[in-house]
Scaffold this motif. Sequence first.
Motif, PDB file in Angstrom:
ATOM      1  N   MET A   1       0.918  -1.144   0.064  1.00 43.01           N
ATOM      2  CA  MET A   1       0.045   0.052   0.000  1.00 43.01           C
ATOM      3  C   MET A   1       0.821   1.189   0.083  1.00 43.01           C
ATOM      4  O   MET A   1       1.803   1.538   1.048  1.00 43.01           O
ATOM      5  CB  MET A   1      -0.980  -0.093   1.239  1.00 43.01           C
ATOM      6  N   ASP A   2       0.835   2.174  -1.011  1.00 44.20           N
ATOM      7  CA  ASP A   2       1.534   3.295  -1.024  1.00 44.20           C
ATOM      8  C   ASP A   2       0.592   4.392  -0.911  1.00 44.20           C
ATOM      9  O   ASP A   2      -0.341   4.837  -1.624  1.00 44.20           O
ATOM     10  CB  ASP A   2       1.919   3.440  -2.477  1.00 44.20           C
ATOM     11  N   SER A   3       1.146   5.324   0.361  1.00 44.03           N
ATOM     12  CA  SER A   3       0.300   6.320   0.879  1.00 44.03           C
ATOM     13  C   SER A   3       0.396   7.541  -0.273  1.00 44.03           C
ATOM     14  O   SER A   3      -0.368   8.426  -0.091  1.00 44.03           O
ATOM     15  CB  SER A   3       0.874   6.810   2.120  1.00 44.03           C
ATOM     16  N   ARG A   4       1.429   7.483  -1.364  1.00 40.70           N
ATOM     17  CA  ARG A   4       1.367   8.582  -1.963  1.00 40.70           C
ATOM     18  C   ARG A   4       0.241   8.427  -3.179  1.00 40.70           C
ATOM     19  O   ARG A   4       0.102   9.346  -3.947  1.00 40.70           O
ATOM     20  CB  ARG A   4       2.774   8.705  -2.666  1.00 40.70           C
ATOM     21  N   LEU A   5      -0.288   7.186  -3.437  1.00 40.57           N
ATOM     22  CA  LEU A   5      -1.473   7.072  -4.419  1.00 40.57           C
ATOM     23  C   LEU A   5      -2.605   7.137  -3.891  1.00 40.57           C
ATOM     24  O   LEU A   5      -3.184   6.644  -2.812  1.00 40.57           O
ATOM     25  CB  LEU A   5      -0.915   5.606  -4.924  1.00 40.57           C
ATOM     26  N   ALA A   6      -3.491   8.033  -4.884  1.00 45.91           N
ATOM     27  CA  ALA A   6      -4.890   7.907  -4.829  1.00 45.91           C
ATOM     28  C   ALA A   6      -5.451   6.729  -5.270  1.00 45.91           C
ATOM     29  O   ALA A   6      -6.607   6.222  -5.002  1.00 45.91           O
ATOM     30  CB  ALA A   6      -5.307   9.077  -5.342  1.00 45.91           C
ATOM     31  N   ILE A   7      -4.951   6.095  -6.332  1.00 48.49           N
ATOM     32  CA  ILE A   7      -5.402   5.021  -7.055  1.00 48.49           C
ATOM     33  C   ILE A   7      -4.300   4.046  -7.344  1.00 48.49           C
ATOM     34  O   ILE A   7      -3.247   4.402  -7.839  1.00 48.49           O
ATOM     35  CB  ILE A   7      -6.196   5.448  -8.335  1.00 48.49           C
ATOM     36  N   ARG A   8      -4.471   2.989  -6.892  1.00 49.16           N
ATOM     37  CA  ARG A   8      -3.308   1.687  -7.600  1.00 49.16           C
ATOM     38  C   ARG A   8      -4.431   0.720  -8.217  1.00 49.16           C
ATOM     39  O   ARG A   8      -5.287  -0.057  -7.499  1.00 49.16           O
ATOM     40  CB  ARG A   8      -2.739   1.442  -6.394  1.00 49.16           C
ATOM     41  N   ALA A   9      -4.436   0.468  -9.435  1.00 50.41           N
ATOM     42  CA  ALA A   9      -5.192  -0.583 -10.136  1.00 50.41           C
ATOM     43  C   ALA A   9      -4.313  -1.622 -10.788  1.00 50.41           C
ATOM     44  O   ALA A   9      -3.248  -1.262 -11.393  1.00 50.41           O
ATOM     45  CB  ALA A   9      -6.027   0.007 -11.167  1.00 50.41           C
ATOM     46  N   ARG A  10      -4.444  -3.026 -10.548  1.00 51.79           N
ATOM     47  CA  ARG A  10      -3.424  -3.935 -11.138  1.00 51.79           C
ATOM     48  C   ARG A  10      -4.473  -4.993 -12.027  1.00 51.79           C
ATOM     49  O   ARG A  10      -5.192  -5.608 -11.211  1.00 51.79           O
ATOM     50  CB  ARG A  10      -2.586  -4.696 -10.425  1.00 51.79           C
ATOM     51  N   GLY A  11      -4.409  -5.226 -13.376  1.00 53.41           N
ATOM     52  CA  GLY A  11      -5.000  -6.287 -13.969  1.00 53.41           C
ATOM     53  C   GLY A  11      -6.488  -6.270 -13.798  1.00 53.41           C
ATOM     54  O   GLY A  11      -7.248  -7.074 -13.841  1.00 53.41           O
ATOM     55  N   ILE A  12      -7.008  -5.026 -13.955  1.00 53.25           N
ATOM     56  CA  ILE A  12      -8.448  -4.819 -13.721  1.00 53.25           C
ATOM     57  C   ILE A  12      -9.031  -5.388 -15.267  1.00 53.25           C
ATOM     58  O   ILE A  12      -8.904  -4.813 -16.070  1.00 53.25           O
ATOM     59  CB  ILE A  12      -8.838  -3.309 -13.497  1.00 53.25           C
ATOM     60  N   THR A  13     -10.140  -6.259 -15.014  1.00 52.44           N
ATOM     61  CA  THR A  13     -10.973  -6.477 -15.848  1.00 52.44           C
ATOM     62  C   THR A  13     -12.511  -6.278 -15.947  1.00 52.44           C
ATOM     63  O   THR A  13     -12.842  -6.940 -14.716  1.00 52.44           O
ATOM     64  CB  THR A  13     -10.667  -8.264 -16.327  1.00 52.44           C
ATOM     65  N   LYS A  14     -13.201  -6.279 -16.747  1.00 51.81           N
ATOM     66  CA  LYS A  14     -14.845  -5.937 -16.539  1.00 51.81           C
ATOM     67  C   LYS A  14     -15.398  -6.463 -18.055  1.00 51.81           C
ATOM     68  O   LYS A  14     -14.914  -5.700 -19.112  1.00 51.81           O
ATOM     69  CB  LYS A  14     -14.901  -4.366 -16.077  1.00 51.81           C
ATOM     70  N   CYS A  15     -16.271  -7.199 -17.790  1.00 56.12           N
ATOM     71  CA  CYS A  15     -17.047  -7.565 -18.908  1.00 56.12           C
ATOM     72  C   CYS A  15     -18.587  -7.367 -18.817  1.00 56.12           C
ATOM     73  O   CYS A  15     -18.973  -7.552 -17.594  1.00 56.12           O
ATOM     74  CB  CYS A  15     -16.766  -9.180 -19.541  1.00 56.12           C
ATOM     75  N   PHE A  16     -19.181  -7.143 -19.964  1.00 53.87           N
ATOM     76  CA  PHE A  16     -20.629  -6.949 -19.872  1.00 53.87           C
ATOM     77  C   PHE A  16     -21.147  -8.043 -20.982  1.00 53.87           C
ATOM     78  O   PHE A  16     -21.132  -7.898 -22.160  1.00 53.87           O
ATOM     79  CB  PHE A  16     -21.128  -5.680 -20.422  1.00 53.87           C
ATOM     80  N   GLY A  17     -21.533  -9.135 -20.300  1.00 54.80           N
ATOM     81  CA  GLY A  17     -21.895 -10.410 -21.346  1.00 54.80           C
ATOM     82  C   GLY A  17     -20.543 -10.632 -22.032  1.00 54.80           C
ATOM     83  O   GLY A  17     -19.457 -11.034 -21.370  1.00 54.80           O
ATOM     84  N   ASP A  18     -20.403 -10.811 -23.156  1.00 54.41           N
ATOM     85  CA  ASP A  18     -19.533 -11.190 -24.088  1.00 54.41           C
ATOM     86  C   ASP A  18     -18.489  -9.991 -24.702  1.00 54.41           C
ATOM     87  O   ASP A  18     -17.622 -10.042 -25.416  1.00 54.41           O
ATOM     88  CB  ASP A  18     -19.599 -11.909 -25.410  1.00 54.41           C
ATOM     89  N   VAL A  19     -18.868  -8.771 -24.018  1.00 57.11           N
ATOM     90  CA  VAL A  19     -18.180  -7.760 -24.470  1.00 57.11           C
ATOM     91  C   VAL A  19     -17.147  -7.554 -23.457  1.00 57.11           C
ATOM     92  O   VAL A  19     -17.431  -7.098 -22.167  1.00 57.11           O
ATOM     93  CB  VAL A  19     -19.390  -6.332 -24.556  1.00 57.11           C
ATOM     94  N   VAL A  20     -15.899  -7.343 -23.734  1.00 49.39           N
ATOM     95  CA  VAL A  20     -14.652  -6.958 -22.868  1.00 49.39           C
ATOM     96  C   VAL A  20     -14.597  -5.537 -22.853  1.00 49.39           C
ATOM     97  O   VAL A  20     -14.039  -4.899 -23.712  1.00 49.39           O
ATOM     98  CB  VAL A  20     -13.560  -7.469 -23.165  1.00 49.39           C
ATOM     99  N   ALA A  21     -14.984  -4.822 -21.750  1.00 53.03           N
ATOM    100  CA  ALA A  21     -14.778  -3.292 -21.500  1.00 53.03           C
ATOM    101  C   ALA A  21     -13.536  -3.071 -21.066  1.00 53.03           C
ATOM    102  O   ALA A  21     -12.840  -2.040 -21.649  1.00 53.03           O
ATOM    103  CB  ALA A  21     -15.887  -2.696 -20.762  1.00 53.03           C
ATOM    104  N   LEU A  22     -12.762  -3.875 -20.207  1.00 52.41           N
ATOM    105  CA  LEU A  22     -11.461  -3.410 -19.705  1.00 52.41           C
ATOM    106  C   LEU A  22     -10.771  -4.702 -19.483  1.00 52.41           C
ATOM    107  O   LEU A  22     -11.244  -5.730 -19.163  1.00 52.41           O
ATOM    108  CB  LEU A  22     -11.520  -2.968 -17.948  1.00 52.41           C
ATOM    109  N   ASP A  23      -9.603  -4.868 -20.111  1.00 54.49           N
ATOM    110  CA  ASP A  23      -8.890  -6.028 -20.156  1.00 54.49           C
ATOM    111  C   ASP A  23      -7.424  -5.968 -19.596  1.00 54.49           C
ATOM    112  O   ASP A  23      -6.560  -5.463 -20.430  1.00 54.49           O
ATOM    113  CB  ASP A  23      -8.751  -6.074 -22.000  1.00 54.49           C
ATOM    114  N   GLY A  24      -7.388  -6.118 -18.409  1.00 53.02           N
ATOM    115  CA  GLY A  24      -6.145  -6.063 -17.649  1.00 53.02           C
ATOM    116  C   GLY A  24      -5.603  -4.589 -17.717  1.00 53.02           C
ATOM    117  O   GLY A  24      -4.411  -4.451 -17.782  1.00 53.02           O
TER     118      GLY A  24
END
Length: 330
Positions: free
Chosen positions: A1-24
Amino acid sequence: MDSRLAIRARGITKCFGDVVALDGVDLEVARGRIHGLAGPNGAGKTTLLGLLLGLAVADSGRLEILGAPVGRAFEVPGGVSGFVDGPGLYPSLTARQNLAALAALRGDATRSARIADALDQVGLTDVADDRTRGFSLGMRQRLGLAAALLTRPRLLVLDEPSNGLDPAGKKHVHGVLTRLADDGTGVVLSSHRMDDLEALCSEVTILAAGRVVFTGPLGELAAENRELDYRLVTSDPERAHRLALDAPGIRLTDDTAGRQGGGALVVRALVPALDDLVVRLVHAGIALRELAPVVSPLEAAFLALTEQPSAGGQEAGRHGAAGSRQEAGR
């Protein structure tokens, strides 16, 4: 956990059915910085903003906001504020009443002075008691920003906040965002307006087809290993044209041998070659009255990285893979 960061995302994937909206997707946003988010339509920007605001949850990956892990619930830590697809307002209420109502919904007994201060910061004091049904798009965007300011956010997430703004409105919004960053707030700013991103952001992330194709300082996008088209206006267009023809690393870019109306010259070059041409012009006693990229370095990099055509006025996101993946405003 880095206190200097407001956001830290790693490998975020999000699908809506068969539609890949975010891919890693990987993303880091430092506190006290304004981080730009750009990409063609359908690239996944709205989906990512929704995750940051707790409006959706990722299917996989790890997300930390303000140092706290975000799980599989529709929630984010306190101190996060912003809007996606424009702010939601009550059209029958005045600007002041809208802010009071939103504060009440959050259980916040915000004092009238605080509401007045938020309206003043975004330049809406003169219309504070007007009903919002008559507000322009730019005024609604500014009121949405005022609503976000009421929470005194430590992370502010904004989607096209400059939509519909006149020059005065843009000045107010830019001033607010700069002051927030100076006070330590992390800001994520999604926009199709490259001039806004260049004016405000220290870093930018470019998405295409749900994937990160670039993330880092803006200066890296203007690296000296990328040719750009530049428009030059000089005191002697004809002599400048002859010098450009003989200068190494300089290419004239159009069918009129690089000459535009008004005595302008358009050349394509790397930065070192352009610098050499400027020196040649000065040594020849030719005054350089204007020198600017035809397309900004950020826009040129955006087009190259997302494989968009630089002419023809085509809408971003119509190419192959990115066009087949939907953002859908979720």
